[in-house]
Design a protein around this motif. Structure first.
Motif, PDB file in Angstrom:
ATOM      1  N   ASP A 195     -19.543 -40.548   8.576  1.00 56.93           N
ATOM      2  CA  ASP A 195     -20.114 -41.688   7.853  1.00 56.93           C
ATOM      3  C   ASP A 195     -20.873 -41.260   6.597  1.00 56.93           C
ATOM      4  OD1 ASP A 195     -19.130 -43.335   9.754  1.00 56.93           O
ATOM      5  OD2 ASP A 195     -21.030 -43.586  10.833  1.00 56.93           O
ATOM      6  N   GLU A 196     -21.373 -40.049   6.600  1.00 54.68           N
ATOM      7  CA  GLU A 196     -22.163 -39.609   5.446  1.00 54.68           C
ATOM      8  C   GLU A 196     -21.325 -39.466   4.178  1.00 54.68           C
ATOM      9  OE1 GLU A 196     -24.277 -36.409   8.005  1.00 54.68           O
ATOM     10  OE2 GLU A 196     -25.699 -36.836   6.381  1.00 54.68           O
ATOM     11  N   LEU A 197     -19.990 -39.458   4.345  1.00 56.31           N
ATOM     12  CA  LEU A 197     -19.141 -39.459   3.140  1.00 56.31           C
ATOM     13  C   LEU A 197     -19.400 -40.707   2.297  1.00 56.31           C
ATOM     14  CD1 LEU A 197     -15.689 -38.240   4.544  1.00 56.31           C
ATOM     15  CD2 LEU A 197     -17.396 -36.901   3.293  1.00 56.31           C
ATOM     16  N   ASP A 198     -19.931 -41.751   2.918  1.00 61.01           N
ATOM     17  CA  ASP A 198     -20.217 -42.997   2.190  1.00 61.01           C
ATOM     18  C   ASP A 198     -21.685 -43.107   1.794  1.00 61.01           C
ATOM     19  OD1 ASP A 198     -17.512 -43.771   2.660  1.00 61.01           O
ATOM     20  OD2 ASP A 198     -18.096 -44.298   4.713  1.00 61.01           O
ATOM     21  N   ASP A 199     -22.447 -42.050   2.047  1.00 63.45           N
ATOM     22  CA  ASP A 199     -23.868 -42.051   1.683  1.00 63.45           C
ATOM     23  C   ASP A 199     -23.997 -41.583   0.228  1.00 63.45           C
ATOM     24  OD1 ASP A 199     -26.509 -41.399   1.181  1.00 63.45           O
ATOM     25  OD2 ASP A 199     -26.830 -40.409   3.111  1.00 63.45           O
ATOM     26  N   PRO A 200     -24.477 -42.447  -0.660  1.00 64.63           N
ATOM     27  CA  PRO A 200     -24.518 -42.066  -2.083  1.00 64.63           C
ATOM     28  C   PRO A 200     -25.436 -40.881  -2.378  1.00 64.63           C
ATOM     29  CG  PRO A 200     -25.637 -44.174  -1.708  1.00 64.63           C
ATOM     30  CD  PRO A 200     -24.980 -43.795  -0.418  1.00 64.63           C
ATOM     31  N   THR A 201     -26.317 -40.534  -1.424  1.00 68.03           N
ATOM     32  CA  THR A 201     -27.209 -39.393  -1.685  1.00 68.03           C
ATOM     33  C   THR A 201     -26.607 -38.065  -1.220  1.00 68.03           C
ATOM     34  OG1 THR A 201     -28.374 -39.500   0.452  1.00 68.03           O
ATOM     35  CG2 THR A 201     -29.209 -40.910  -1.341  1.00 68.03           C
ATOM     36  N   LEU A 202     -25.449 -38.131  -0.557  1.00 65.69           N
ATOM     37  CA  LEU A 202     -24.855 -36.872  -0.075  1.00 65.69           C
ATOM     38  C   LEU A 202     -24.476 -35.986  -1.255  1.00 65.69           C
ATOM     39  CD1 LEU A 202     -23.781 -35.271   2.440  1.00 65.69           C
ATOM     40  CD2 LEU A 202     -21.522 -36.217   1.852  1.00 65.69           C
ATOM     41  N   LYS A 203     -24.828 -34.704  -1.142  1.00 70.44           N
ATOM     42  CA  LYS A 203     -24.426 -33.725  -2.145  1.00 70.44           C
ATOM     43  C   LYS A 203     -23.853 -32.513  -1.419  1.00 70.44           C
ATOM     44  CE  LYS A 203     -28.387 -33.500  -4.345  1.00 70.44           C
ATOM     45  NZ  LYS A 203     -29.420 -33.070  -5.290  1.00 70.44           N
ATOM     46  N   PRO A 204     -22.933 -31.808  -2.057  1.00 70.11           N
ATOM     47  CA  PRO A 204     -22.309 -30.669  -1.347  1.00 70.11           C
ATOM     48  C   PRO A 204     -23.272 -29.513  -1.138  1.00 70.11           C
ATOM     49  CG  PRO A 204     -21.545 -30.758  -3.621  1.00 70.11           C
ATOM     50  CD  PRO A 204     -22.359 -32.002  -3.400  1.00 70.11           C
ATOM     51  N   ASP A 205     -24.329 -29.444  -1.966  1.00 69.60           N
ATOM     52  CA  ASP A 205     -25.274 -28.337  -1.839  1.00 69.60           C
ATOM     53  C   ASP A 205     -26.703 -28.854  -1.657  1.00 69.60           C
ATOM     54  OD1 ASP A 205     -25.623 -29.424  -4.313  1.00 69.60           O
ATOM     55  OD2 ASP A 205     -25.515 -27.540  -5.431  1.00 69.60           O
ATOM     56  N   GLY A 206     -26.814 -30.026  -1.046  1.00 69.43           N
ATOM     57  CA  GLY A 206     -28.123 -30.662  -0.956  1.00 69.43           C
ATOM     58  C   GLY A 206     -29.002 -30.141   0.166  1.00 69.43           C
ATOM     59  N   PHE A 207     -28.417 -29.487   1.163  1.00 64.62           N
ATOM     60  CA  PHE A 207     -29.207 -28.963   2.280  1.00 64.62           C
ATOM     61  C   PHE A 207     -29.486 -27.488   2.031  1.00 64.62           C
ATOM     62  CE2 PHE A 207     -26.228 -32.209   3.910  1.00 64.62           C
ATOM     63  CZ  PHE A 207     -27.143 -33.200   4.244  1.00 64.62           C
ATOM     64  N   THR A 208     -30.709 -27.074   2.311  1.00 65.44           N
ATOM     65  CA  THR A 208     -31.088 -25.679   2.050  1.00 65.44           C
ATOM     66  C   THR A 208     -31.743 -25.075   3.285  1.00 65.44           C
ATOM     67  OG1 THR A 208     -33.374 -26.061   1.346  1.00 65.44           O
ATOM     68  CG2 THR A 208     -31.643 -26.406  -0.315  1.00 65.44           C
ATOM     69  N   ILE A 209     -31.999 -23.775   3.214  1.00 65.64           N
ATOM     70  CA  ILE A 209     -32.635 -23.140   4.376  1.00 65.64           C
ATOM     71  C   ILE A 209     -34.033 -23.700   4.614  1.00 65.64           C
ATOM     72  CG2 ILE A 209     -31.285 -21.023   4.057  1.00 65.64           C
ATOM     73  CD1 ILE A 209     -33.813 -19.565   3.289  1.00 65.64           C
ATOM     74  N   ARG A 210     -34.570 -24.447   3.649  1.00 68.62           N
ATOM     75  CA  ARG A 210     -35.871 -25.083   3.861  1.00 68.62           C
ATOM     76  C   ARG A 210     -35.749 -26.430   4.576  1.00 68.62           C
ATOM     77  NH1 ARG A 210     -37.810 -23.084  -1.760  1.00 68.62           N
ATOM     78  NH2 ARG A 210     -39.226 -21.407  -1.164  1.00 68.62           N
ATOM     79  N   THR A 211     -34.564 -27.024   4.604  1.00 65.78           N
ATOM     80  CA  THR A 211     -34.454 -28.384   5.149  1.00 65.78           C
ATOM     81  C   THR A 211     -33.532 -28.504   6.365  1.00 65.78           C
ATOM     82  OG1 THR A 211     -32.626 -28.942   3.647  1.00 65.78           O
ATOM     83  CG2 THR A 211     -34.862 -29.387   2.861  1.00 65.78           C
ATOM     84  N   VAL A 212     -32.669 -27.508   6.579  1.00 64.79           N
ATOM     85  CA  VAL A 212     -31.627 -27.672   7.596  1.00 64.79           C
ATOM     86  C   VAL A 212     -32.200 -27.776   9.012  1.00 64.79           C
ATOM     87  CG1 VAL A 212     -29.811 -26.367   8.777  1.00 64.79           C
ATOM     88  CG2 VAL A 212     -29.631 -26.811   6.348  1.00 64.79           C
ATOM     89  N   LEU A 213     -33.230 -26.969   9.319  1.00 62.98           N
ATOM     90  CA  LEU A 213     -33.753 -27.006  10.688  1.00 62.98           C
ATOM     91  C   LEU A 213     -34.366 -28.376  11.008  1.00 62.98           C
ATOM     92  CD1 LEU A 213     -35.189 -23.401  10.924  1.00 62.98           C
ATOM     93  CD2 LEU A 213     -33.234 -24.326  12.176  1.00 62.98           C
ATOM     94  N   ASP A 214     -35.046 -28.976  10.033  1.00 62.95           N
ATOM     95  CA  ASP A 214     -35.582 -30.332  10.252  1.00 62.95           C
ATOM     96  C   ASP A 214     -34.447 -31.335  10.472  1.00 62.95           C
ATOM     97  OD1 ASP A 214     -38.152 -29.486  10.049  1.00 62.95           O
ATOM     98  OD2 ASP A 214     -38.416 -30.094   7.946  1.00 62.95           O
ATOM     99  N   ARG A 215     -33.389 -31.169   9.705  1.00 60.76           N
ATOM    100  CA  ARG A 215     -32.254 -32.075   9.848  1.00 60.76           C
ATOM    101  C   ARG A 215     -31.648 -31.948  11.254  1.00 60.76           C
ATOM    102  NH1 ARG A 215     -27.775 -34.678   7.283  1.00 60.76           N
ATOM    103  NH2 ARG A 215     -25.778 -33.972   8.131  1.00 60.76           N
ATOM    104  N   ILE A 216     -31.526 -30.716  11.740  1.00 67.68           N
ATOM    105  CA  ILE A 216     -30.966 -30.520  13.084  1.00 67.68           C
ATOM    106  C   ILE A 216     -31.896 -31.126  14.136  1.00 67.68           C
ATOM    107  CG2 ILE A 216     -30.353 -28.784  14.814  1.00 67.68           C
ATOM    108  CD1 ILE A 216     -29.430 -27.016  12.440  1.00 67.68           C
TER     109      ILE A 216
END
Ligand code: MN
Length: 541
Positions: free
Chosen positions: A499-520
């Motif tokens: 579904d995130e393919l339809d999220d206008p904020t999705l970026k191919p390099d938007g997640f970083t080692i500073r944010t991925v653990l929170d996302r998980i």
């Protein structure tokens, strides 16, 4: 003779094996899932089996089964020594790479490693070769081409044919003979590098108990790992530029902790090696199931992502002894021999400290290196491909998967692309997955020919995207999920929901080692289907 009736097919010959085992409880293969494949080369395996008594199971592939002997003291290369070998029931071919634990109370309960493996040839076996006939006659001469066992051996029956046959196993005095050679001094698995003790301590790693034989040999139930404790992380923060860090029960020597490994993005702080080590430890419990039991190709950037990197595959001589590794039996001289296998979380931290910014695990497992466990689709943008174009291609693949009823999981690459990993049942070859992906992507790409080039050369692609199916090959890899990429800000290849393919904020390099653990922590591991939903690929078109 009871144990090897040359006239009986594999199915009937395996009846004594099946009678002794409860396949609802034992993780051993039943040999009952479809016709047994007779391979055109003859394989052998020697398993070190700690059951009621330690013994080595010496098994030769003959006529579609593994003809087997239990050798209490193990085979030897010493030509002066004869080993007693007790003929036991034939085993199914699926057993050839079994390494794991047989539950207590089951027949043969204990732990098993693949102590040696390779191919063999009958010697003086007539024309055409007839090892079955030689066995029936009570004398088989053979050449072994294994990791440990090499040269000419003989198996000689010493008593009458029957249900409890006694044989002798001996090595001839040839150039491979070694005086005083003792199997117990070579205790590690040729598959995993592990000892029986290590396999016993973590038996889930290499076997799964509730699937048919054809799947059981390669499907894993991964161990659950705890994340590093706050104390362990505080210990890392307290170190100066180098020191010893105890994490996941291992003491690691860590270096250059304040070196900048990733340039900053915008006004953020740069990312240091300490940050990278902290991330590698934090992500390890999530990532381990995707890495365990697989060879790792490391993309090293010892001077940080701003300097050129290089591939590093061979485990260096200075690596600690505990580091899990695998010797590739197919490696030619000059090729990588020993690969890192991230079977425990400390091994990932070791790799990060070694300067590996980017982690690439093989698509196949070390116990079946020629059998992929995923089919890989790589939506590789060209110079003129926009993010919107790439999303169009990804959504078309999403539609195709829905239409086919096939599970595929997408992830952004952390650079500009999107990949889709498709979990498959064991048994397919790389040729088959490559052709399947090629057919699928050609038909998807045919919908938007203005976006896609099939040219091999980048220069001939006119800046268009490539739907790359060619990574579906042995020792070719795509970046692992949750791996950092060498770019400012330390972007991470991150699994996404369709579904995130339809999220206008999705970026191919938007997640970083500073944010991925929170996302998980919020979303969970969105890639798990890739481990948990093996499927048979449907025929296309
Ligand atoms: Mn045994």
């Amino acid at each position: 003779m009871a144990t090897s009736d040359p006239g009986a097919g594999p199915s009937r010959r395996l009846a004594p094996y099946r009678r002794k085992r409860d396949f609802a409880r034992s993780p051993e293969p039943s040999g009952a899932s479809g016709p047994v494949q007779v391979s055109d080369r003859r394989r052998f395996v020697v398993q070190r089996h700690r059951a009621r008594r330690l013994h080595y199971d010496f098994r030769l592939e003959i006529d579609g089964v593994l003809v087997s002997w239990a050798v209490p003291k193990g085979p030897t290369l010493d030509p002066k020594v004869r080993r007693a070998a007790f003929r036991v029931e034939d085993h199914p071919l699926e057993y050839i790479d079994f390494e794991g634990v047989i539950p207590a109370g089951q027949y043969g309960g204990g732990d098993v490693i693949v102590w040696d493996a390779g191919t063999w040839q009958p010697h003086r076996a007539g024309d055409p070769p007839d090892p079955g006939g030689a066995l029936a006659a009570g004398e088989l001469h053979l050449d072994l081409f294994g990791d440990k066992l090499r040269g000419r051996f003989a198996l000689v029956r010493t008593g009458p044919a029957g249900s409890k046959e006694q044989w002798l196993l001996l090595h001839k005095n040839d150039q491979h003979a070694v005086a005083d050679w003792n199997a117990e001094q070579h205790p590690r698995s040729v598959l995993s590098g592990r000892t029986n003790d290590e396999v016993k301590a973590d038996p889930h790693r290499l076997w799964r108990s509730d699937v048919p034989a054809a799947q059981a040999a390669v499907t894993l139930k991964p161990p659950a790992w705890d994340p590093p404790t706050p104390d362990e992380l505080a210990e890392l923060d307290a170190l100066r530029s180098a020191g010893r860090w105890t994490v996941f029960g291992r003491e690691l020597r860590v270096t250059n902790l304040d070196k900048v490994m990733f340039a900053p993005r915008g006004r953020e702080a740069p990312i240091t090696k300490r940050d990278l080590l902290r991330y590698s430890a934090g992500i390890a419990p999530v990532l381990l199931p995707y890495l365990a039991g697989r060879a790792m190709n490391l993309h090293r950037y010892p001077d940080g992502a701003q300097a050129p990197g290089f591939w590093h595959k061979e485990v260096p001589g200075h690596a600690p002894d505990w580091l899990p590794r695998w010797r590739n039996p197919d490696a030619d001289p000059g090729e990588t021999q020993n690969y890192l296998v991230v079977n425990e979380p400390a091994a990932l931290v070791w790799a990060a400290n070694f300067g590996a910014l980017e982690w690439h695990a093989w698509t196949s497992r070390i116990d079946s290196p020629h059998q992929p466990t995923y089919a890989l689709i790589d939506l590789d943008p060209g110079d003129t491909t926009t993010w919107e174009d790439l999303l169009v291609l990804a959504r078309l693949h999403r539609t195709a998967f829905e239409h086919l009823g096939v599970v595929g999981r997408p992830k952004v690459t952390g650079r500009r692309g999107i990949q889709i990993w498709v979990p498959i049942e064991p048994g397919a070859t790389f040729d088959q997955t490559r052709r399947w992906v090629q057919t699928l992507s050609r038909s998807v790409g045919g919908v938007v020919p203005e976006l896609v080039s099939w040219a091999w050369q980048v220069s001939e692609r006119r800046g268009l995207a490539r739907l790359d199916y060619t990574q579906n090959a042995i020792n070719k890899t795509l970046v692992a999920p949750y791996s950092p990429r060498p770019a400012p800000g330390a972007p991470v290849s991150t699994p996404i929901d369709w579904d995130e393919l339809d999220d206008p904020t999705l970026k191919p390099d938007g997640f970083t080692i500073r944010t991925v653990l929170d996302r998980i922590a919020e979303r969970g591991d969105l890639f798990r289907d890739v481990l948990d939903r093996p499927q048979r690929l449907p025929p296309l078109r």
